[in-house]
Write an enzyme that holds these catalytic residues in place. Structure first.
Site, PDB file in Angstrom:
ATOM      1  CG  ASP A 248       1.689   8.689   0.558  1.00 21.48           C
ATOM      2  OD1 ASP A 248       0.636   8.732   1.201  1.00 21.48           O
ATOM      3  OD2 ASP A 248       2.512   7.767   0.663  1.00 21.48           O
TER       4      ASP A 248
ATOM      5  CD  GLU B 296      -6.161   3.082   1.233  1.00 30.33           C
ATOM      6  OE1 GLU B 296      -5.021   2.573   1.158  1.00 30.33           O
ATOM      7  OE2 GLU B 296      -6.437   4.217   0.781  1.00 30.33           O
TER       8      GLU B 296
ATOM      9  CD  GLU C  83      -3.545  10.167   1.191  1.00 28.36           C
ATOM     10  OE1 GLU C  83      -3.516   9.360   0.235  1.00 28.36           O
ATOM     11  OE2 GLU C  83      -4.107  11.285   1.117  1.00 28.36           O
TER      12      GLU C  83
END
Length: 499
Positions: free
Chosen positions: A481, A327, A297
C-alpha cells in the site's frame, strides 16, 4: 612452551653466527625481501572508495525522484479500513495449542485447523495471503489470544486506510477516507484525514496479522523470506458496505484522484453475494466523473472465477492498478493469459514473464490499442527484488520518479526508517534480464548510477527499478500500500485531447 623457547634460542644463535661471519648479511636479506614483495602505494585517506551498488542506487534515486509538474490536491480513498493486530504467527499458533503439520490452502477458514494448515502453506512459500474466518465466536477467541500475546501491537489497517495514512503524510494533500471506521481506528488516523460521518461505526473491525521472519521455522516448515498471513471475520469490509457512501461523497469532496481497494474482501462472503455485489460495484465505479482517474489496489485472492470477473468487468473501468507477484500470477491463471501454466514463481519472478503478463493485461483489458474504449493505462507491479511501472504511452508522466519513489519507500519502511540506510539493505534484483520470455526480445541491464531501465513494447512503456531489500525487516504489512501510494504521489496524468 619449552619447544618454542629452544627454537627461539637456536634462531638467535644462528643469526648471531651469520652476523659475525658477514655483518652486512641481515641488511641484504631485508632489502631482498622488501624488493621481492609487491610495492604498496602509500595509503591516502582522502582518496574516496568506489561506492557499493547499494550506495550508487540510493544516491541515484535522490536525483531521479523529482515532483511531478502537476500534483494531486485532493484524493479520495476507500473502502476497506480496520485495526490490525500484529503478532508473531508461530507464537500465536503455539499459544492456541496447535501442533505443526502439513500445509494446505483454504479459500475460507472454518476453524483453527484450517488456519494452521493455511498458515503453514504460505509460510513455507514466504508469500503473503489473506483469508476470511467464517466462525465469528472462534475468531473472537483467536483475536483475544492474539491481543494478549506478548509483544502484540495495534496499527491502522485495511488497504484504503493504509494508503490514506501514507498520502496524508504529504501536508499539501487533503485526503478523504471512506470505510468502516470504529472508535479505535478513528483515534489512530492522521488528523489530516477527513472521515464522512456515514463511515463511522460503534465497533472496530479487527484483522489479525500473523508475521514471520526470514528463516523462521515451525516444525518442518521454514520461511524463505519475511512475510505475513492475515485473517479476519469482517462482514462490513467483506460486503464493501460503504462503497455507495464513498461514491456519493465524491460529489461534495471533488477529488482529483480516487483510490479504491477492498474487492478481495468480498471473496470470502460466498459466490451469491460477490456476484451481485460486484455488479453493484461496477455501477458505482462507473458513476465517478470521467475526468477523475481511479486507481484500484488488488490483494490476495484464491477464487479464479471471482478474479476473472474482476479482470473482465472492473479493470477496464479503472485507470490504474497496483499488485504484487502473487496477484499478477493469479490474474493470468484466472484469465488464461501468458504463463498461466506456472503454478508459482521460482524465486525472484522472471522479468520477461512479468513483462509479458503486464502487456497482456493492458492489451486485453486496457487501452494499449488506441481504438479501445477501456480506461486502464497504468499498472504498478511490485515484488521483493524489483518494481515495474507499465504505462500506455501518452497517458502518464514522471514514471521514472514514480517507480523509483515506490522502491525507495519499500527499502526504508521495511527497515522502520524514514530514509534508506545502505548498511541495512541488500541488492537482490537481477542486473541483466530480457524484455520478454520469448522472441523477439531485448537483452537489458540495470545501470546502478541511473537505476531505472526503460523499454517499450508497442505503445506500452516499461520502467523497472531494483529494490534495496531490507536485511532484517521490522514490518511487512502495508508495504504494498505504501509503494502504490508513493508511486501515485509522484505520478501525473497527461491531459487527453477533447474528442
Amino acid at each position: 612452551m619449552w619447544r618454542k623457547a629452544v627454537l627461539v634460542a637456536l634462531l638467535a644463535l644462528g643469526m648471531g653466527y651469520l652476523y659475525h661471519t658477514d655483518p652486512e648479511l641481515p641488511a641484504r636479506v631485508l632489502n631482498y625481501v622488501s624488493e621481492s614483495l609487491p610495492q604498496m602505494e602509500p595509503s591516502d585517506s582522502s582518496e574516496p572508495r568506489p561506492p557499493t551498488l547499494e550506495e550508487a542506487i540510493a544516491r541515484a534515486w535522490q536525483t531521479l525522484i523529482t515532483a511531478p509538474a502537476r500534483r494531486w490536491a485532493r484524493v479520495a480513498v476507500g473502502v476497506n479500513a480496520c485495526v490490525d493486530v500484529v503478532v508473531s504467527g508461530v507464537g500465536l499458533m503455539q499459544a492456541l495449542a496447535l501442533e505443526p503439520g502439513s500445509g494446505r490452502d483454504h479459500v475460507v477458514l472454518h476453524g483453527k485447523e484450517d488456519l494452521k494448515e493455511a498458515f503453514i502453506h504460505y509460510m513455507g512459500k514466504g508469500a503473503a495471503a489473506e483469508r476470511f474466518f467464517s466462525d465469528k465466536e472462534v475468531f473472537q477467541r483467536i483475536a483475544r489470544a492474539a491481543a494478549e500475546y506478548p509483544g502484540a501491537q495495534l496499527y491502522v489497517g485495511g488497504n484504503a486506510a493504509l494508503i490514506g495514512q501514507k498520502l496524508a503524510s504529504n501536508p499539501e494533500l487533503v485526503v478523504l477516507l471512506c470505510g468502516p471506521v470504529g472508535p479505535k481506528l478513528h483515534e489512530m488516523l492522521d488528523e489530516q484525514i477527513i472521515v464522512p460521518p456515514e463511515s463511522l461505526q460503534e465497533m472496530d473491525e479487527f484483522h489479525l496479522i500473523l508475521e514471520y521472519k526470514s528463516g523462521e521455522q515451525w516444525g518442518s516448515s521454514r520461511a524463505p523470506q519475511a512475510s505475513r498471513f492475515i485473517l479476519s471475520h469482517d462482514v462490513s469490509n467483506g460486503e464493501m458496505s460503504t462503497l455507495e457512501t464513498f461514491v456519493a461523497s465524491l460529489d461534495e469532496f471533488q477529488p482529483d484522484l480516487v483510490v479504491l481497494s477492498g474487492l478481495h474482501m468480498m471473496e470470502g462472503m460466498g459466490r451469491d453475494l460477490w456476484e451481485e455485489r460486484l455488479k453493484e460495484a461496477v455501477v458505482a465505479i462507473s458513476d465517478v466523473r470521467n475526468e477523475v482517474p481511479i486507481h484500484l489496489e488488488l490483494a490476495s485472492m484464491t477464487d479464479r472465477d471471482y478474479m476473472n470477473l474482476i479482470l473482465q468487468e472492473v479493470l477496464p473501468i479503472v485507470n490504474s492498478i497496483g499488485l504484487n507477484e502473487q496477484e499478477l500470477l493469479f490474474l493470468t491463471q484466472s484469465g488464461g493469459g501468458p504463463h498461466a501454466d506456472l503454478t508459482s514463481w521460482d524465486g525472484i519472478p522472471d522479468v520477461g514473464r512479468v513483462s509479458d503478463i503486464l502487456l497482456w493485461v493492458l492489451e486485453q483489458q486496457g487501452r494499449a490499442d488506441p481504438e479501445s474504449e477501456a480506461d486502464l493505462t497504468r499498472i504498478h507491479f511490485h515484488t521483493l527484488a524489483y518494481h515495474i511501472l507499465a504505462t500506455v504511452d501518452g497517458h502518464w508522466g514522471n514514471q521514472e520518479a514514480a517507480v523509483a519513489a515506490g522502491a525507495r519507500v519499500a527499502s526504508s519502511q521495511a527497515c522502520g526508517l524514514q530514509a534508506v540506510d545502505v548498511t541495512k539493505v541488500v541488492l537482490k534484483a537481477p542486473l541483466s534480464f530480457y524484455s520478454s520470455f520469448s522472441e523477439p526480445r531485448k537483452s537489458l541491464t540495470v545501470d546502478p548510477t541511473r537505476p531505472v531501465t526503460v523499454w517499450r513494447r508497442g505503445n506500452v512503456s516499461f520502467h523497472l527499478t531494483p529494490v534495496l531489500v531490507c536485511k532484517q525487516p521490522l514490518r511487512t504489512v502495508g508495504l504494498g500500500d505504501a509503494i502504490s501510494a508513493e508511486g501515485l504521489l509522484f505520478s501525473e496524468v497527461t491531459p487527453q485531447p477533447e474528442l
